[in-house]
Design an enzyme around this catalytic site. Structure first.
Site, PDB file in Angstrom:
ATOM      1  N   ASP A 400       0.874  -1.158   0.000  1.00 37.09           N
ATOM      2  CA  ASP A 400       0.000   0.000   0.000  1.00 37.09           C
ATOM      3  C   ASP A 400       0.920   1.219   0.000  1.00 37.09           C
ATOM      4  O   ASP A 400       1.948   1.221   0.671  1.00 37.09           O
ATOM      5  CB  ASP A 400      -0.877  -0.006   1.256  1.00 37.09           C
ATOM      6  CG  ASP A 400      -1.734   1.235   1.349  1.00 37.09           C
ATOM      7  OD1 ASP A 400      -2.478   1.517   0.403  1.00 37.09           O
ATOM      8  OD2 ASP A 400      -1.642   1.941   2.373  1.00 37.09           O
ATOM      9  N   ASP A 607      -7.383  -1.896   4.081  1.00 36.74           N
ATOM     10  CA  ASP A 607      -6.407  -2.917   3.690  1.00 36.74           C
ATOM     11  C   ASP A 607      -6.711  -4.274   4.322  1.00 36.74           C
ATOM     12  O   ASP A 607      -6.152  -5.293   3.905  1.00 36.74           O
ATOM     13  CB  ASP A 607      -4.992  -2.496   4.119  1.00 36.74           C
ATOM     14  CG  ASP A 607      -4.537  -1.214   3.448  1.00 36.74           C
ATOM     15  OD1 ASP A 607      -4.890  -1.018   2.274  1.00 36.74           O
ATOM     16  OD2 ASP A 607      -3.847  -0.415   4.095  1.00 36.74           O
TER      17      ASP A 607
END
Length: 721
Positions: A400, A607
């Protein structure tokens, strides 16, 4: 409910048109200890109440505390069992204490150990037998059951057998309990992620009624209710703002590091925080219909779909089980055919008892325990043993972007000016104006000026500070009126970017950066570029991963040009941009559909499903509880180089596991045939006592070999560009 997404996942660059608005205080919520998530009221209301907790392997239904308690109690009782064992006394060479009833100490305490300490293995063995998937539990259950029956036969004087295995039974149970206790300490709980998500929701809400503001349990809210969300409070349910406006911290949902302005008519999501003002929200979705509940379902589904592959030790145990069973049957039949039924029983019992070596119970747990300790010193918390095993097989690491590869905060990365003013002076003027503002942009500019020695030498100070909401800020500096703001500010005062700055500013905008102009006495004198700065450590991490044959991918909600700029700077193999929070999970599945094994590194609630879906989920320790609970590995800091520590440790620990299994099972491959009597024709038969001694030697070798893992250097600093 239609969930509206606003902007990017954030490159860390500020939105210049929100510059000047009131800024939030720090997030009032603290990082919660997942072990303390017992009472969250509304929490379970927003999850699927009947979600199943998936715990893999032989530990299903068992807890760390259970193995720990049974180990200590069994260990204490094992001491007298061993001390009063005649077989053990013969091996060591001493005479057991004798007094009235002493002969019953080993049988009685041994029986208790078998029933109490052996219960998890007996139950697990039955489960494995029913599922036709033999593993460690069935192997242990077979060994202790045979030892238990044979020992009682000897104790009661039935037949002419010397199979006093009480001491061996007790030691086997104790060592296996120790091994499983050590192993359980490295396991993560699938329920933890769902508990952490529930903890984001408040227990109570301020409901607006005809009589005024009434505090009610958040679980009682219904669609159509209006609630007051105070400054610093979390939104209790999805809804639309009907009165007021505020900056909302949505990082726990979207992963964005900046706050987002929300006003009347716009949607706010349960779990987000109003940071600066109070607003009134009309509830549109509660319970399982909320965005947060949807994320919970994704996490649960991803965890449920993760691999059910048996651990390495289980696979070895399964092979040993079949090996021992077949060897036992052949041994019994062979000795019966030779006309020696007593030897048939003794030899078969010995084969089945020593078929489960102590070393096998410690081979993997010891490596995991030492690996976990070594990893912790390197800033890596291993929560799931399978994550440690899988990391060595990872083909691609999916990072990420925000807060992982980048710093997750605004930074001045470039400046430009018109003729007649230096970049240092322009920066000094901007910092003087921004010094009284708490906006992240202001802090970035002030810090940049403080780090520029020439800028500090001007010593400028501002006065008469004022904010132009949504446009910028201004103040009087050194007798001149100076303003700092974005495009809206320039439009308001009918100014344009000077021609000699136009090309540079356009290039900045094209790469997705935020641009703030500095205006002095009605003329643009310069501009600053603000971006989410790439970590220096990220370059080293990406290169080191690629050098090890591992691809690197990046995923972000940022616009394509922002993502491509970061990807090009770091040399990343593949970039996923414009990814909505709920779609990160599908990107992991897309990589997996190509036959790649994925390690996902992230730090936000959005996430969490992707972390759970990937072969190895790695959470940044500075991230949210949910991300950390969904992951099998947690990085204590924000250093992406720590991922390399996981790969190196995984490969090293796997080698140790294989070596230990060779020692543990190699002993069996040699000892079982000898115990069965294959060399009886030559006058050599491995006695039960000798087999037990060899078992202990194998355990010592395994323990010493595992200690060699302590020599591995896992510090992030060893990875340099």
């Amino acid at each position: 409910m239609k969930h509206q997404t606003h902007g990017h996942e954030d490159s860390g660059a500020a939105d210049p048109d929100t510059h000047g608005q009131a800024m939030p205080t720090d997030d009032p919520t603290s990082v919660l200890d997942p072990d303390q998530h017992e009472h969250h009221g509304q929490g379970t209301q927003h999850a699927d109440a009947d979600h199943e907790v998936h715990v893999h392997g032989e530990h299903a239904g068992h807890s760390t505390a259970m193995f720990k308690n049974r180990f200590w109690i069994s260990l204490i009782l094992t001491v007298p069992v061993v001390l009063f064992s005649h077989m053990f006394a013969e091996i060591v060479g001493y005479t057991p204490p004798e007094f009235p009833g002493s002969m019953w100490i080993s049988p009685i305490l041994g029986t208790f150990i078998f029933i109490y300490g052996g219960a998890p293995f007996l139950k697990g063995g039955i489960t494995e037998l029913k599922s036709r998937q033999p593993g460690m539990m069935l192997l242990i259950a077979m060994a202790i059951s045979v030892a238990f029956i044979a020992s009682w036969i000897t104790t009661l004087g039935i037949g002419n057998f010397n199979l006093d295995f009480w001491w061996e039974l007790a030691l086997l149970v104790v060592i296996m309990l120790l091994g499983h206790w050590m192993e359980m300490r490295a396991l993560g709980s699938a329920a933890g992620a769902l508990d952490a998500l529930a903890a984001l929701l408040p227990d109570e809400a301020d409901k607006v009624t005809d009589a005024g503001i009434e505090t009610v349990p958040a679980s009682t809210l219904a669609a159509g209710d209006v609630v007051l969300v105070r400054s610093g409070a979390r939104v209790p349910a999805d809804g639309d703002i009907v009165d007021g406006s505020a900056e909302f911290d949505e990082s726990m949902i979207t992963g964005e590091s900046r706050t987002v302005a929300r006003t009347v008519g716009e949607t706010v999501v349960a779990g987000t925080v109003a940071t600066d003002n109070a607003v009134r929200v009309q509830v549109t979705a509660v319970g399982s219909d909320t965005t947060l509940a949807g994320i919970q379902r994704l996490v649960a589904e991803a965890q449920a779909s993760s691999s059910k592959a048996q651990a390495l030790a289980d696979r070895a145990a399964a092979l040993l089980f079949y090996f021992a069973l077949i060897a036992g049957i052949i041994t019994f039949i062979a000795w019966l055919l030779l006309g020696s039924p007593d030897d048939a029983v003794i030899r078969t019992v010995t084969v089945l008892v020593i078929a489960c070596p102590h070393a096998l119970g410690l081979a993997i747990p010891l490596v995991i325990a030492i690996s976990t300790e070594r990893a912790a010193k390197g800033g890596v918390l291993i929560k799931n043993r399978m994550a440690l095993e899988r990391m060595r097989t990872v083909d691609v690491v999916l990072f990420d972007k925000t807060g992982t590869l980048t710093e997750g905060r605004h930074a001045v990365t470039a400046t430009t000016t018109t003729g007649g003013v230096s970049e240092a002076e322009m920066l000094a003027l901007a910092a003087a104006v921004e010094s009284d503002s708490e906006h992240p942009v202001a802090r970035a500019i002030v810090q940049a000026a403080a780090e520029n020695q020439e800028a500090t030498e001007f010593g400028y100070r501002g006065s008469g500070f004022s904010s132009m909401t949504g446009r910028g800020v201004r103040a009087t500096v050194n007798g001149s009126e100076v303003a700092v703001g974005g495009p809206n500010m320039l439009k308001e005062v009918s100014l344009a970017t000077p021609p000699d700055m136009t090309g540079t500013v356009r290039e900045w905008v094209d790469r997705g950066a935020s641009v703030l102009h500095v205006v002095r006495d009605g003329a643009v004198i310069g501009a600053v570029r603000l971006e989410d700065r790439v970590r220096d450590e990220s370059r080293a991490a990406v290169k080191a991963l690629q050098d090890r044959g591992v691809k690197v991918a990046m995923i972000t909600g940022d616009a394509r040009q922002v993502a491509e700029a970061v990807g090009a700077e770091l040399g990343i193999d593949e970039v996923f941009a414009d990814v909505l929070p709920q779609d990160k999970d599908s990107k992991v599945s897309e990589l997996q559909s190509r036959g790649l094994k994925v390690a996902m590194v992230g730090d936000g609630v959005n996430d969490a499903p992707a972390l759970a879906r990937s072969e190895v989920g790695i959470a940044i320790g500075a991230g949210t509880d949910v991300a950390m609970e969904s992951a099998g590995v947690v990085l204590a800091g924000n250093d992406p180089r720590s991922v390399l520590a996981m790969i190196d440790l995984s490969r090293a620990s796997y080698r140790k596991m294989i070596q230990n299994l060779v020692w543990a099972t190699g002993y069996n491959i040699l000892a079982v045939p000898l115990a069965a009597g294959v060399l009886a024709f030559a006058g050599f038969v491995l006695s039960p006592a000798a087999g037990a001694v060899l078992m202990s030697v194998s355990t010592i070798v395994v323990a010493l070999n595992a200690q060699l893992l302590r020599r591995i250097d896992l510090s992030p600093e060893r990875i340099t560009t």
